[in-house]
Design a protein around this motif. Structure first.
Motif, PDB file in Angstrom:
ATOM      1  N   VAL A 220      -2.730 -12.288   1.072  1.00 24.47           N
ATOM      2  CA  VAL A 220      -1.417 -12.515   0.448  1.00 24.47           C
ATOM      3  C   VAL A 220      -1.118 -11.399  -0.548  1.00 24.47           C
ATOM      4  N   ALA A 221      -2.073 -11.110  -1.416  1.00 24.87           N
ATOM      5  CA  ALA A 221      -1.872 -10.077  -2.436  1.00 24.87           C
ATOM      6  C   ALA A 221      -1.606  -8.718  -1.794  1.00 24.87           C
ATOM      7  N   VAL A 222      -2.438  -8.332  -0.842  1.00 29.40           N
ATOM      8  CA  VAL A 222      -2.280  -7.031  -0.187  1.00 29.40           C
ATOM      9  C   VAL A 222      -0.949  -6.970   0.557  1.00 29.40           C
ATOM     10  N   THR A 223      -0.591  -8.047   1.228  1.00 31.55           N
ATOM     11  CA  THR A 223       0.660  -8.083   1.993  1.00 31.55           C
ATOM     12  C   THR A 223       1.867  -7.834   1.097  1.00 31.55           C
TER      13      THR A 223
ATOM     14  N   VAL B 113      -2.697   2.785   4.886  1.00 34.44           N
ATOM     15  CA  VAL B 113      -3.873   2.760   5.765  1.00 34.44           C
ATOM     16  C   VAL B 113      -4.982   1.946   5.106  1.00 34.44           C
ATOM     17  N   GLY B 114      -5.162   2.128   3.813  1.00 37.23           N
ATOM     18  CA  GLY B 114      -6.155   1.326   3.092  1.00 37.23           C
ATOM     19  C   GLY B 114      -5.840  -0.157   3.166  1.00 37.23           C
ATOM     20  N   PHE B 115      -4.580  -0.512   2.934  1.00 39.73           N
ATOM     21  CA  PHE B 115      -4.169  -1.911   3.033  1.00 39.73           C
ATOM     22  C   PHE B 115      -4.378  -2.437   4.452  1.00 39.73           C
ATOM     23  N   ALA B 116      -4.043  -1.621   5.439  1.00 44.87           N
ATOM     24  CA  ALA B 116      -4.213  -2.034   6.832  1.00 44.87           C
ATOM     25  C   ALA B 116      -5.681  -2.307   7.140  1.00 44.87           C
TER      26      ALA B 116
END
Length: 141
Positions: free
Chosen positions: A9-12, A57-60
């Motif tokens: 949730v946070a990353v999204t 890319v890191g989040f992915a």
């Protein structure tokens, strides 16, 4: 909510906010600032989008790890798959075309306007929708 979905949730929503702020606010506004030439705007844009794409890319990768760990529903996984696919197409197919054109402009050549910007914006819009859907689905689980 367990750790995997909470992190997702946070990353999204951080990812979504970054894309909205940079792609749909900063990018078009910088060219309206006084004394910002096309070359300066492109130079700034290249730096900003390189940084954004690196963070994306890191989040992915974080999202991919959470999905592989089995912490998400099939619907959330599908929404993330769309967002990741849009990012991949942007980085592999569209960004190189945009970079070639900006290289020409920065070298002082008269390069024709690129339609690749429209493709990038379209992919960005689909990515935003996918991130919104994934975030909402994660919050309703």
């Amino acid at each position: 909510m367990s750790t995997g979905p909470a992190v997702a949730v946070a990353v999204t929503f951080v990812w979504l906010g970054m894309v909205l702020a940079i792609s749909f606010l900063e990018a078009p506004l910088k060219f309206r600032a006084p004394h910002v030439t096309l070359q300066i705007g492109l130079g700034i844009g290249r730096l900003v989008f390189r940084a954004l794409n690196t963070v994306e890319v890191g989040f992915a990768l974080v999202i991919l790890a959470i999905v592989v760990a089995g912490s998400t529903s099939p619907r959330v996984t599908a929404a993330f798959a769309v967002a990741l696919a849009m990012l991949a197409v942007q980085l592999i197919a569209v960004r190189p075309r945009l970079t070639r054109r900006s290289d020409q402009v920065l070298a002082g050549l008269d390069a024709p306007r690129s339609r690749a910007h429209y493709a990038y914006i379209g992919l960005e819009a689909v990515k935003v929708i996918a991130l919104i859907v994934a975030g909402i689905l994660l919050l309703t689980v």
